[in-house]
Design an enzyme around this catalytic site. Structure first.
Site, PDB file in Angstrom:
ATOM      1  CE  LYS A 258     -73.799   2.548  21.695  1.00  0.00           C
ATOM      2  NZ  LYS A 258     -74.278   1.299  21.070  1.00  0.00           N
ATOM      3  CG  ASP A 263     -69.625  -0.333  17.913  1.00  0.00           C
ATOM      4  OD1 ASP A 263     -68.498  -0.767  18.240  1.00  0.00           O
ATOM      5  OD2 ASP A 263     -70.695  -0.927  18.147  1.00  0.00           O
ATOM      6  CE  LYS A 270     -70.802  -2.779  15.571  1.00  0.00           C
ATOM      7  NZ  LYS A 270     -72.003  -3.476  16.034  1.00  0.00           N
ATOM      8  CG  ASP A 340     -70.261  -5.166  18.566  1.00  0.00           C
ATOM      9  OD1 ASP A 340     -70.117  -3.928  18.544  1.00  0.00           O
ATOM     10  OD2 ASP A 340     -70.994  -5.783  17.764  1.00  0.00           O
ATOM     11  CD  GLU A 342     -70.261  -0.428  21.569  1.00  0.00           C
ATOM     12  OE1 GLU A 342     -71.114   0.377  21.187  1.00  0.00           O
ATOM     13  OE2 GLU A 342     -70.305  -1.638  21.265  1.00  0.00           O
ATOM     14  NE  ARG A 344     -74.458  -4.108  26.627  1.00  0.00           N
ATOM     15  CZ  ARG A 344     -75.091  -5.184  26.134  1.00  0.00           C
ATOM     16  NH1 ARG A 344     -75.254  -6.259  26.898  1.00  0.00           N
ATOM     17  NH2 ARG A 344     -75.551  -5.195  24.909  1.00  0.00           N
TER      18      ARG A 344
END
Length: 491
Positions: A258, A263, A270, A340, A342, A344
């Site tokens: 990943k 993020d 978040k 969030d 994301e 995957r």
């Protein structure tokens, strides 16, 4: 730090480290025995695992610090105890401002000199690790030299020398992963992460190819691109190839990391406290680059391909949104319930790519994927979801050697049912229940029939406090285990 075997005598150092077993506290030198007896009489040191005792003695007109480290009972000795004892001793030696350190390994019937030398080398480097490059008032670090020795073994065999060199290579790969994770997101973003992979490939001997946004679109990586498109930083698909076993071209281990270099959570934003450490959301990518570096530098007889879908998850007028339905390289459609969730999305396109375009015969994906992994297993254990129990047993066998911990989670059909959407093939966020399992199984929907391990390293790739072998920040986990797993395949 430089680690080698008996490049200088124990009398020439500022700090001598002596490993002692609970039932073997007597040494050849009487002066040392007097100090050990004194420490025992005061109950300051008895050789128990984790104990540390320091004293100063005169040696040939010079004063030397001696650090005794306890390893516990011989029958319970293992490499993890050796690694942790070494880390404590190295940190104590650094406190004592040592430039030269001698490590006297214990004579025992449990562990070979080669395995001890290899793991002591790794631990010494990791204990010496700091990340203070942005500090303007940092103290100048000593250039430490470490010499390993065993009583009665003056000349190192080729096996011992190779073990130390392997330890040096492993530590270097782990430290590379740590450095990449610890860099802030304004320094490491998709383009610079790709450059780090290119540099590692040139240094260690693996090929790197980097694709930009046009190629990503051409490959129909809509899931990956949906996450990436809100950022001004262009996404990069990073492909690393090492073919050390051309006789078996069909056997290719695929490593997918990943690569979210930052993020924000996207529109499922978040809180500030949840964003501060999100530079670490590319821990899986960093581990793949570190592992590839060791595998290639050690010239293992194995074929390995690493793939990273690198991007940022940000907010803009063009960002993907909760409620959107997007496609994927595999053709499956996905309902977005949470932006969030994301990682995957980027991973499924990377997994599809590594299987369809790079012909991987087995796949391991690594991701700082879910907070639920921390809730379930804390920061000591990596969660595993798999479709192949034999593959998992290989991982478990190796982890017993490396000391990195893993735990398999169930993958029952009831969990897969939770991934179904009423408006698309899948949904990317079924909810809080079994969050680590459903996140892993979402990726599993794209691995076809390939043996596959999903490693959720959300708890283990980052440390919130110093431990024996880590500082606060990136840990480099599970680079060591990945390397040893691939090494076993090469045999």
């Amino acid at each position: 730090m430089k680690v080698s075997y008996r490049v200088f005598a124990c009398s020439e150092v500022e700090v001598r480290v002596i490993y002692l077993l609970e039932n073997k506290l007597t040494l050849p030198k009487e002066e040392l025995n007097k100090n050990i007896t004194y420490a025992q009489s005061r109950n300051l040191f008895n050789g128990k695992n984790g104990e540390l005792y320091t004293f100063t003695m005169e040696l040939m007109g010079n004063y030397q610090n001696v650090v005794l480290v306890g390893l516990g009972k011989e029958e319970e000795l293992n490499l993890d105890k050796i690694r942790k004892a070494t880390a404590k001793a190295i940190r104590k030696a650094k406190e004592l401002k040592a430039n030269k350190i001698f490590l006297r390994l214990p004579i025992n019937n449990k562990l070979s000199i080669e395995e001890m030398a290899k793991n002591v080398t790794i631990a010494a480097h990791l204990a010496d690790y700091t990340f203070n490059k942005y500090k303007t008032d940092k103290e100048k670090e000593n250039d430490i030299m470490v010499s390993i020795g065993v009583h009665g073994v003056k000349e190192a065999s080729s096996e011992i020398l190779n073990a130390i060199e392997e330890g040096n290579s492993i530590a270097k790969g782990i430290i590379l992963a740590r450095d990449l994770v610890n860099e802030p997101a304004n320094v490491i973003y998709p383009e610079t992460l790709a450059q780090a992979a290119i540099d590692a490939g040139k240094e260690n001997g693996f090929e790197v190819e980097v694709f930009g946004v046009e190629k990503i679109k051409e490959l129909k990586m809509e899931a990956f691109y949906s996450v990436a498109k809100a950022s001004e930083k262009e996404p990069k698909l990073i492909v690393m190839r090492y073919f050390g076993n051309p006789e078996e071209k069909e056997e290719i281990m695929g490593l997918v990391g990943k690569g979210l270099t930052y993020d924000s959570g996207g529109y499922s934003l978040k809180p500030t406290s949840g964003m501060v450490d999100m530079k670490s959301d590319m821990g899986g990518a960093a581990s793949v680059i570190g592992s590839m570096s060791i595998i290639a530098s050690r010239k293992l007889k194995v074929n390995v391909v690493g793939v990273i879908a690198a991007c940022e998850n940000m907010i803009s007028g063009g960002a993907y949104k909760p409620g959107d339905i997007i496609g994927s390289m595999a053709g499956k459609t996905i309902e977005i319930r949470n932006t969030d969730a994301e990682g995957r999305l980027t991973l499924v396109d990377a997994v599809t790519y590594i299987i369809e375009k790079e012909n991987a015969s087995a796949v391991i994906d690594l991701a700082t994927l879910t907070g639920a992994a921390l809730v379930a297993l804390g920061d000591t254990t990596t969660a595993v979801v798999t479709n192949n129990d034999k593959f998992y047993e290989e991982l478990k066998e190796v982890s017993a050697y490396t000391g990195e911990k893993f735990w398999q989670l169930p993958a029952f059909d009831e969990y897969r049912e939770m991934l179904k959407s009423e408006v698309a093939d899948l949904n990317n966020s079924p909810g809080r229940n079994a969050g680590t399992i459903t996140a892993g199984l979402f990726i599993g929907e794209f691995v076809k029939d390939k043996p596959w391990l999903h490693l959720d390293i959300a708890g283990t790739a980052w440390a919130d406090k110093k431990t024996d072998l880590t500082i606060k920040g990136g840990t480099g986990s599970p680079v060591y285990t990945l390397y040893e797993l691939v090494k076993n395949k090469s045999k």
